[in-house]
Design a protein around this motif. Sequence first.
Motif, PDB file in Angstrom:
ATOM      1  N   CYS A  19       0.843  -1.202   0.000  1.00 21.97           N
ATOM      2  CA  CYS A  19       0.000   0.000   0.000  1.00 21.97           C
ATOM      3  C   CYS A  19       0.877   1.250   0.000  1.00 21.97           C
ATOM      4  O   CYS A  19       0.575   2.225  -0.697  1.00 21.97           O
ATOM      5  N   ALA A  20       1.952   1.210   0.774  1.00 23.05           N
ATOM      6  CA  ALA A  20       2.886   2.342   0.800  1.00 23.05           C
ATOM      7  C   ALA A  20       3.533   2.539  -0.570  1.00 23.05           C
ATOM      8  O   ALA A  20       3.694   3.671  -1.042  1.00 23.05           O
ATOM      9  N   MET A  21       3.888   1.446  -1.223  1.00 24.91           N
ATOM     10  CA  MET A  21       4.485   1.530  -2.561  1.00 24.91           C
ATOM     11  C   MET A  21       3.493   2.140  -3.545  1.00 24.91           C
ATOM     12  O   MET A  21       3.861   3.015  -4.339  1.00 24.91           O
ATOM     13  N   ARG A  22       2.235   1.701  -3.493  1.00 26.69           N
ATOM     14  CA  ARG A  22       1.212   2.270  -4.381  1.00 26.69           C
ATOM     15  C   ARG A  22       1.092   3.775  -4.176  1.00 26.69           C
ATOM     16  O   ARG A  22       1.031   4.539  -5.127  1.00 26.69           O
ATOM     17  N   TRP A  23       1.044   4.194  -2.922  1.00 25.23           N
ATOM     18  CA  TRP A  23       0.913   5.611  -2.603  1.00 25.23           C
ATOM     19  C   TRP A  23       2.132   6.381  -3.108  1.00 25.23           C
ATOM     20  O   TRP A  23       1.995   7.451  -3.710  1.00 25.23           O
ATOM     21  N   ALA A  24       3.315   5.840  -2.867  1.00 23.12           N
ATOM     22  CA  ALA A  24       4.552   6.501  -3.301  1.00 23.12           C
ATOM     23  C   ALA A  24       4.593   6.655  -4.819  1.00 23.12           C
ATOM     24  O   ALA A  24       5.023   7.697  -5.336  1.00 23.12           O
ATOM     25  N   VAL A 107       7.963   7.219   2.722  1.00 25.58           N
ATOM     26  CA  VAL A 107       6.645   6.599   2.794  1.00 25.58           C
ATOM     27  C   VAL A 107       6.807   5.195   3.381  1.00 25.58           C
ATOM     28  O   VAL A 107       7.631   4.409   2.908  1.00 25.58           O
ATOM     29  N   VAL A 108       6.023   4.902   4.412  1.00 26.63           N
ATOM     30  CA  VAL A 108       6.062   3.586   5.049  1.00 26.63           C
ATOM     31  C   VAL A 108       4.637   3.112   5.303  1.00 26.63           C
ATOM     32  O   VAL A 108       3.716   3.914   5.431  1.00 26.63           O
ATOM     33  N   GLY A 109       4.483   1.796   5.382  1.00 27.72           N
ATOM     34  CA  GLY A 109       3.202   1.226   5.767  1.00 27.72           C
ATOM     35  C   GLY A 109       3.043   1.314   7.272  1.00 27.72           C
ATOM     36  O   GLY A 109       4.027   1.437   8.017  1.00 27.72           O
ATOM     37  N   SER A 110       1.807   1.236   7.741  1.00 27.35           N
ATOM     38  CA  SER A 110       1.570   1.354   9.182  1.00 27.35           C
ATOM     39  C   SER A 110       1.987   0.105   9.947  1.00 27.35           C
ATOM     40  O   SER A 110       2.274   0.166  11.129  1.00 27.35           O
ATOM     41  N   ARG A 111       2.054  -1.004   9.270  1.00 32.67           N
ATOM     42  CA  ARG A 111       2.507  -2.268   9.863  1.00 32.67           C
ATOM     43  C   ARG A 111       3.205  -3.075   8.789  1.00 32.67           C
ATOM     44  O   ARG A 111       2.838  -3.012   7.624  1.00 32.67           O
ATOM     45  N   VAL A 136       7.381  12.524   6.449  1.00 33.00           N
ATOM     46  CA  VAL A 136       7.036  11.101   6.440  1.00 33.00           C
ATOM     47  C   VAL A 136       5.537  10.933   6.230  1.00 33.00           C
ATOM     48  O   VAL A 136       4.747  11.631   6.859  1.00 33.00           O
ATOM     49  N   VAL A 137       5.178   9.998   5.356  1.00 32.22           N
ATOM     50  CA  VAL A 137       3.778   9.612   5.177  1.00 32.22           C
ATOM     51  C   VAL A 137       3.658   8.180   5.649  1.00 32.22           C
ATOM     52  O   VAL A 137       4.417   7.297   5.194  1.00 32.22           O
ATOM     53  N   ILE A 138       2.744   7.932   6.569  1.00 31.90           N
ATOM     54  CA  ILE A 138       2.464   6.581   7.033  1.00 31.90           C
ATOM     55  C   ILE A 138       1.127   6.175   6.437  1.00 31.90           C
ATOM     56  O   ILE A 138       0.099   6.780   6.718  1.00 31.90           O
ATOM     57  N   VAL A 139       1.170   5.167   5.579  1.00 30.42           N
ATOM     58  CA  VAL A 139      -0.018   4.729   4.847  1.00 30.42           C
ATOM     59  C   VAL A 139      -0.674   3.591   5.618  1.00 30.42           C
ATOM     60  O   VAL A 139      -0.036   2.574   5.889  1.00 30.42           O
TER      61      VAL A 139
END
Length: 141
Positions: A19-24, A107-111, A136-139
């Motif tokens: 999900c983080a990769m998609r957002w990035a 950008v990182v995932g929340s878990r 930092v964006v936490i997705v």
Amino acid sequence: MTDHGRIVVGVDGSEPSKCAMRWALKQAKLTGSTVRAISAWEFPAFYSWEGGPMPPDDFEDSARQCLNDTVDEFQQVTPEVTIERELVHGHAAQALIDASAEADLLVVGSRGHGSFYGALLGSVSQRSALHAKCPVVIVRH
């Protein structure tokens, strides 16, 4: 690399990291940035050189395969964004914090897959948010 910047994203093969990769990648398309996908690996705390669940080289190989599989999957659907790959031996949070010094956004995932270590040491996303050298964006998944 483009002149428009770099977005660093943490990748561990988990659904939140995807999900983080998609957002990035969406952000990179909007800004003309390059995405730098970083995956980190360590020997587990319980690992013994006298024998363990797998040979020492397999940990690095497994992490590299995970990084390559994830980047390949996303590069096919977003070919217009340049995705760099980096495999780091060390703790994921520290690898991302170090990379953030040369990034416009992290950008990182929340878990991720490190839930046990996260419970003991604080999550990668939490450490990244506190110590990164860029926004930092936490997705959330």
